[in-house]
Design a protein around this motif. Structure first.
Motif, PDB file in Angstrom:
ATOM      1  N   VAL A   6       0.924  -1.180   0.002  1.00 36.11           N
ATOM      2  CA  VAL A   6       0.118   0.055   0.054  1.00 36.11           C
ATOM      3  C   VAL A   6       0.852   1.125   0.005  1.00 36.11           C
ATOM      4  O   VAL A   6       1.887   1.282   0.814  1.00 36.11           O
ATOM      5  N   GLY A  36      -3.261   3.933  -1.283  1.00 33.38           N
ATOM      6  CA  GLY A  36      -4.209   4.050   0.109  1.00 33.38           C
ATOM      7  C   GLY A  36      -5.571   4.349  -0.446  1.00 33.38           C
ATOM      8  O   GLY A  36      -6.563   3.746   0.333  1.00 33.38           O
ATOM      9  N   LEU A  39      -7.621   1.427  -1.101  1.00 37.19           N
ATOM     10  CA  LEU A  39      -8.115   0.074   0.164  1.00 37.19           C
ATOM     11  C   LEU A  39      -9.311   0.097   0.214  1.00 37.19           C
ATOM     12  O   LEU A  39     -10.018   0.831   0.538  1.00 37.19           O
ATOM     13  N   THR A  40      -9.806  -1.285   0.430  1.00 30.37           N
ATOM     14  CA  THR A  40     -11.136  -1.426   0.581  1.00 30.37           C
ATOM     15  C   THR A  40     -11.165  -2.656   1.541  1.00 30.37           C
ATOM     16  O   THR A  40     -10.389  -3.449   1.804  1.00 30.37           O
ATOM     17  N   VAL A  44      -8.577  -5.712   2.436  1.00 30.72           N
ATOM     18  CA  VAL A  44      -7.919  -5.942   3.642  1.00 30.72           C
ATOM     19  C   VAL A  44      -8.473  -7.460   4.302  1.00 30.72           C
ATOM     20  O   VAL A  44      -7.383  -8.055   4.940  1.00 30.72           O
ATOM     21  N   PHE A  50       0.757  -7.358   5.072  1.00 33.44           N
ATOM     22  CA  PHE A  50       0.550  -6.024   4.179  1.00 33.44           C
ATOM     23  C   PHE A  50       2.120  -5.241   4.515  1.00 33.44           C
ATOM     24  O   PHE A  50       2.844  -5.330   5.502  1.00 33.44           O
ATOM     25  N   ILE A  66      -4.100   4.320   7.428  1.00 30.95           N
ATOM     26  CA  ILE A  66      -4.076   2.896   6.725  1.00 30.95           C
ATOM     27  C   ILE A  66      -4.033   1.906   7.835  1.00 30.95           C
ATOM     28  O   ILE A  66      -4.432   0.760   7.634  1.00 30.95           O
ATOM     29  N   ILE A  70      -6.566  -1.126   8.556  1.00 31.74           N
ATOM     30  CA  ILE A  70      -6.138  -2.730   8.426  1.00 31.74           C
ATOM     31  C   ILE A  70      -6.264  -3.411   9.732  1.00 31.74           C
ATOM     32  O   ILE A  70      -6.967  -4.662   9.644  1.00 31.74           O
TER      33      ILE A  70
END
Length: 383
Positions: A6, A36, A39-40, A44, A50, A66, A70
């Motif tokens: 990410v 970033g 990101l969904t 995740v 990650f 972020i 997560i």
């Protein structure tokens, strides 16, 4: 191991630091890169490992967003963080953020081992909350020739960067905090690793000049790329990419005699290269934008300042040169206005060393920067 990489928003339109373009190339089937704002919840929950880049301190506020998202969404998640700012503040980040791993010093070897499921306690340079493995992996000059460049694992980069022939990316919705010409495309070659090898008077605020700090980070002095390695990497890049960029920040009169690479190139030079060598480099590409530092304190300024007009004479429709100068230099050098890059503008305050030193100041400024980013680019979980 499969990992989601990410990238928080940086100062460029949709970009990230140069090393990422080679760090994951050998394991491109095991990583997926996203920004970033992409990101969904589904992503995740799909991954348990990650990697979050924290290279520039202006990413710091989004980095926390972020990490928190997560960990809140996936209780099994493990997070490795890395990048230049991480190297300076990794101990404080372990205290302030719910992160799990960091790699001290050079990370090419450790990243490869981590993605190939080596035992955690056997991976050199790896640091966790309760352990710190020996720093046994160090990048060497000979390792340059083994670098491979790939962005297949990160389709978002090619999706969002400019697709036309221009190096300039326009966005009317982006409220800039600085003036910057976005000429720097990936892959990017940097001719010195672990610090700028041509530091000089006037460099005090630049991270690349902090050799004492960087030596503690990398456990070695800066490493210069030789001519053979540079030519070899360009040959690799032209097989896969149409655009690239290069930062020449080492003392080497690189020889591009009889060389030609089918790449549109942007180059920044702050080196003691001769004018003739710079011209050969300029014309080794079908299209090239070159920025050369000739301010009074600069290394290249001392070597080509009296002969810079010879560089301008080498221009044509597809090969252009601009010069980094300070305002005070313009009284001494007769450079056309459309060829001036003012160093006061291209080195804004968010790049200053004081911000890198003070964590809380960095966090405040990064929050301001993040608030100026258009809604389309904001981290999706914070909307």
């Amino acid at each position: 191991m499969n990992a989601l990489v990410v990238f928080p928003i940086t100062m460029h339109n949709y970009s990230f630091s140069a090393p990422a373009c080679w760090l994951y190339s050998k394991n491109k089937d095991k990583v997926k890169g996203i920004y970033g704002f992409e990101l969904t919840k589904e992503l995740v929950t799909e991954y348990d490992f990650f990697i979050i880049e924290l290279n520039w301190f202006i990413q710091l506020y989004e980095f926390f967003l972020i990490v928190n998202y997560i960990k809140k969404t996936n209780s099994n998640a493990k997070i490795l963080f890395g990048g230049l700012y991480s190297a300076l503040k990794y101990q404080e980040l372990f205290v302030r953020a719910d992160v799990d791993y960091y790699i001290q010093g050079d990370n090419e070897g450790p990243i490869d081992q981590l993605l190939n499921d080596y035992p955690i306690d056997k991976i050199p340079n790896l640091v966790g909350r309760t352990f710190s493995n020996p720093i046994d992996y160090v990048f060497t000059e000979g390792d340059y020739k083994n670098l491979e460049f790939d962005l297949d694992w990160f389709p978002s980069y090619l999706k969002y960067v400019s697709k036309d022939a221009s190096y300039y990316m326009e966005d009317k919705n982006y409220d800039r905090l600085y003036e910057y010409n976005d000429q720097y495309n990936l892959p990017m070659i940097i001719t010195s690793k672990g610090g700028c090898m041509i530091k000089h008077s006037g460099c005090e605020n630049c991270m690349g000049s902090k050799h004492d700090v960087l030596h503690k980070i990398y456990n070695r002095p800066p490493i210069k790329m030789d001519n053979e390695a540079l030519i070899g990497l360009l040959k690799k890049i032209e097989k896969k990419f149409k655009k690239a960029s290069m930062l020449v920040i080492s003392e080497n009169n690189y020889d591009f005699t009889d060389q030609y690479f089918d790449i549109d190139m942007s180059i920044e030079i702050d080196s003691n290269m001769s004018v003739d060598s710079i011209i050969k480099m300029l014309h080794s590409f079908p299209r090239c934008i070159m920025n050369v530092g000739i301010y009074e304190e600069g290394v290249s300024g001392t070597t080509i300042r009296k002969d810079y007009k010879h560089l301008l004479e080498a221009e044509d429709e597809n090969h252009k040169i601009s010069f980094f100068v300070y305002n005070k230099d313009t009284d001494l050098i007769d450079i056309p206005d459309n060829r001036r890059l003012y160093s006061e503008d291209t080195f804004p305050k968010w790049a200053y060393w004081d911000f890198y030193q003070d964590f809380d100041s960095a966090l405040r400024f990064s929050k301001l920067f993040y608030s100026k980013v258009s809604k389309q680019r904001k981290f999706i979980a914070n909307q």
